[in-house]
Every structure is written in C-alpha cells, then in structure tokens.
Design a protein around this motif. Sequence first.
Motif, PDB file in Angstrom:
ATOM      1  N   ILE A   1      37.818  47.772  43.044  1.00 28.99           N
ATOM      2  CA  ILE A   1      37.051  46.614  42.578  1.00 28.99           C
ATOM      3  C   ILE A   1      35.622  47.069  42.276  1.00 28.99           C
ATOM      4  CG2 ILE A   1      36.155  44.342  43.151  1.00 28.99           C
ATOM      5  CD1 ILE A   1      39.118  44.271  42.819  1.00 28.99           C
TER       6      ILE A   1
ATOM      7  N   ILE B   1      32.049  45.761  41.431  1.00 28.36           N
ATOM      8  CA  ILE B   1      31.200  44.575  41.434  1.00 28.36           C
ATOM      9  C   ILE B   1      30.000  44.825  40.525  1.00 28.36           C
ATOM     10  CG2 ILE B   1      29.866  42.973  42.843  1.00 28.36           C
ATOM     11  CD1 ILE B   1      32.884  42.945  43.388  1.00 28.36           C
TER      12      ILE B   1
ATOM     13  N   LYS C   1      33.052  40.218  33.635  1.00 26.64           N
ATOM     14  CA  LYS C   1      34.209  40.058  32.758  1.00 26.64           C
ATOM     15  C   LYS C   1      34.370  38.624  32.261  1.00 26.64           C
ATOM     16  CE  LYS C   1      37.370  43.615  34.563  1.00 26.64           C
ATOM     17  NZ  LYS C   1      38.753  43.818  35.093  1.00 26.64           N
TER      18      LYS C   1
ATOM     19  N   TYR D   1      30.549  38.314  39.261  1.00 27.21           N
ATOM     20  CA  TYR D   1      31.015  39.359  40.169  1.00 27.21           C
ATOM     21  C   TYR D   1      31.549  40.604  39.455  1.00 27.21           C
ATOM     22  CZ  TYR D   1      30.641  35.864  43.865  1.00 27.21           C
ATOM     23  OH  TYR D   1      30.167  34.923  44.739  1.00 27.21           O
ATOM     24  N   PHE D   2      32.212  40.402  38.321  1.00 27.46           N
ATOM     25  CA  PHE D   2      32.895  41.531  37.679  1.00 27.46           C
ATOM     26  C   PHE D   2      32.377  41.843  36.271  1.00 27.46           C
ATOM     27  CE2 PHE D   2      36.157  39.136  40.214  1.00 27.46           C
ATOM     28  CZ  PHE D   2      36.063  39.936  41.347  1.00 27.46           C
TER      29      PHE D   2
ATOM     30  N   ILE E   1      40.559  38.998  33.882  1.00 29.74           N
ATOM     31  CA  ILE E   1      40.658  39.192  35.330  1.00 29.74           C
ATOM     32  C   ILE E   1      42.043  39.712  35.725  1.00 29.74           C
ATOM     33  CG2 ILE E   1      40.705  37.940  37.533  1.00 29.74           C
ATOM     34  CD1 ILE E   1      37.924  38.411  36.428  1.00 29.74           C
TER      35      ILE E   1
ATOM     36  N   GLU F   1      41.201  41.220  41.360  1.00 29.05           N
ATOM     37  CA  GLU F   1      39.977  40.420  41.195  1.00 29.05           C
ATOM     38  C   GLU F   1      40.261  38.934  41.407  1.00 29.05           C
ATOM     39  OE1 GLU F   1      37.985  43.490  37.916  1.00 29.05           O
ATOM     40  OE2 GLU F   1      39.313  41.856  37.292  1.00 29.05           O
TER      41      GLU F   1
END
Length: 365
Positions: free
Chosen positions: A256, A258, A194, A191-192, A199, A203
């Motif tokens: 956020i 994405i 990362k 999703y990120f 996080i 998130e």
Amino acid sequence: MLGIEVIKVKIIKLFIFILLIIIVSLSGFLWGTYTYFSQNLPSVSALKNYKPKSVTTFYADDGTVIAEIFTEKRKVVPINKIPRRLVEAFVAAEDANFFTHKGIDYKGILRALYKNLEAGEIIQGGSTITQQVAKSLLLSPTRSWVRKIKEAILAYRIEKNLTKEEILYLYLNQIFLGHGAYGVAAAAENYFGKDITEINLAEAAILAGLPRAPSRYSPYKHPKRAKKRQEYVLKRMVKNGYITKEEMEQALNTKIIIKGVKNPFFEVAPYFAEYVRQKLEQKYGREVVYNEGLKVYTTVLPSYQKAARKAILKGLKELDKRQGYRGPIMHLEKDQIPNFLNKVTKEIGDEPLKIGEEYPAVSLK
C-alpha cells in the motif's frame, strides 16, 4: 382425577389469558412508542434530491485543475462508478446483512455485542448502513436513546422508499473517512492519489476499515492499526463469500502506497486563483462557492504561469544579490537555536534539498 384435569385446564386457560395480555400490552406499548416518536420526523423523500456539500474546482485553459475550495472535501460519484469490491468491503465491515434486512439488523446487533465483548474493544457497530444514513442526513449527531429510536424508525422508512443501491449511493458519498475527506472518492484521492475507479482490493479494505474510527485507523498516522483493520475487513469479506482466502492473502501482501494530495491552489497560480475566488464570492456568495461543487473554467495557461513566476523569482534573486548582504532576518539566543533548527527540519521534511532554492539556516560565529 376429574378434579385434577379440571384444574389443569383452568391453569392452561389462565396461562393463555396472561400470555395474551402480555402480547397485547407489548404490542400496544410498541405501537404507542412508534406513534409518539414518529411525530415531527423529517421526510425521507428529501433523500431523493441528495445535494451534499462538495468541492468547487477551478480549471486552467488546458483543463488541468488549478484550485479546489470547499468546506467539506467531497466528490459525489454515482454508485455504478464505485468498484464492486469497494462496495462489498464496506458492506462486509459495516453491515453484513445489508441486502436482506429492512433497516434494522437484530442479529447484527447481538453479533456486534458478542464480538466487542470478546475483543475487549469496539470493533463492530450495531447500526446498519441504513441507520447510519438516517443519522447522518436526517438527524443530529447527539447520542441518546431517543435518537436511536428515531433512527430505527427512519431506517425502516428509508428502506421502504429507496432501493439498496440508492442507500449505498448516499452512504458512500456522505460518510466521513478522515483527514478532511467525505465520501469514498475524496478518500481515494487523499490516501492513495487515485481516482475511485482505480482502487484495488487491498486499498478498498483500508478505506472500509475507516468508518468505525477514522483517526484511530488512519493509514497516515497509524499504519499498523490500519493494517490490522484491513485484515479484519478482508476476513469479513471471506466469511460473507465476497472473496476467496487466496484473494485475501494476495491483498494482504499487496504493498500500500500512501500518497498525500497537494492542494493545487498553491501549486500553479495561487494569486490568480484567489482573484477568481473573490470575484465568484462577490457574485454568488460564499455558501454557493464553497458548498455547491461549481466547475469554474479560467483562461490561465499553467506553462506560461510557471514561466512568469520563474522569471520574477530570478529577477528578485538578482536584485537581492546586487543590493548585497543586509544582515540576518532575525537574531537568536543560544538556547533558541535548537528549537529553530527543529522547526526548519520539520518544514523541510524528508525532501532532499534542491539546488537554487533558499532555506532558513543559522550562522554561528
């Protein structure tokens, strides 16, 4: 008067006798139920040797990842590598009394029932994190009251045999969080883009909102629902004393981003990676290669590989130009053109066209 007092005493004795019969009967029923459903239950000791399906990773000579293969995209991480805020977000959203109950949270069940009726939809579940571990790792996903009883018994046994940290380790690495991601580490990447250690609170609340319905609250497909669910998780964190209202507001205002994760299998050396995969499968078998999280170190150099692919592509284009135009790759009827163009548009997406690249097109007379 004496007769009335005697009658009162007899009534009290009769009431106590009936109450004792009810208590004994209920205790016998509960013990019988526990004994009956305890038969042939899986041993919780197997959880001590947790080895789930995880990603096999191919590395280039310089250490970069050139391929990942798996049946379940999971990257197992120890509990001490998972940010505290992420753990708190999941506990607040899924099992507020996790650190105090013994596997079953009776107050939580009643609270979830009330909240769901009040909201008109399922926003809270009655199962504890320990019950979810029992269901995911020791039982089948079949929904029935028999399974719920077994789940409760196993949850009690798990709590007696594992620490709270060990239970969280199992839960956060096992849980499905949508879009092919199993466990919080794979979800953070999906999703990120990362590593799990990077996080932030905003998130973490997005991820903690996914277990209830990963598809429904997907930040990819349903960003508004995901945002609403994030707010719910943050409010639960405030209520349970994990964060302040100021921290909640700051998280809600945090942008956020994405990011979809590209499959490296197709990015650097796809043919080489496929050759390695075939050799591994021949030697170790598909089950091992796809599920046991192997780390495979290869000799390929990404810079050389990219240069070689670029040179081949250049040579092919020059050869194509020398041979001249050889006609269209297909012929379309007039009513087929809109569908073809829509398909091409979707494949290209929002990416700007690159100079030197070739794209499908329609030529009209």
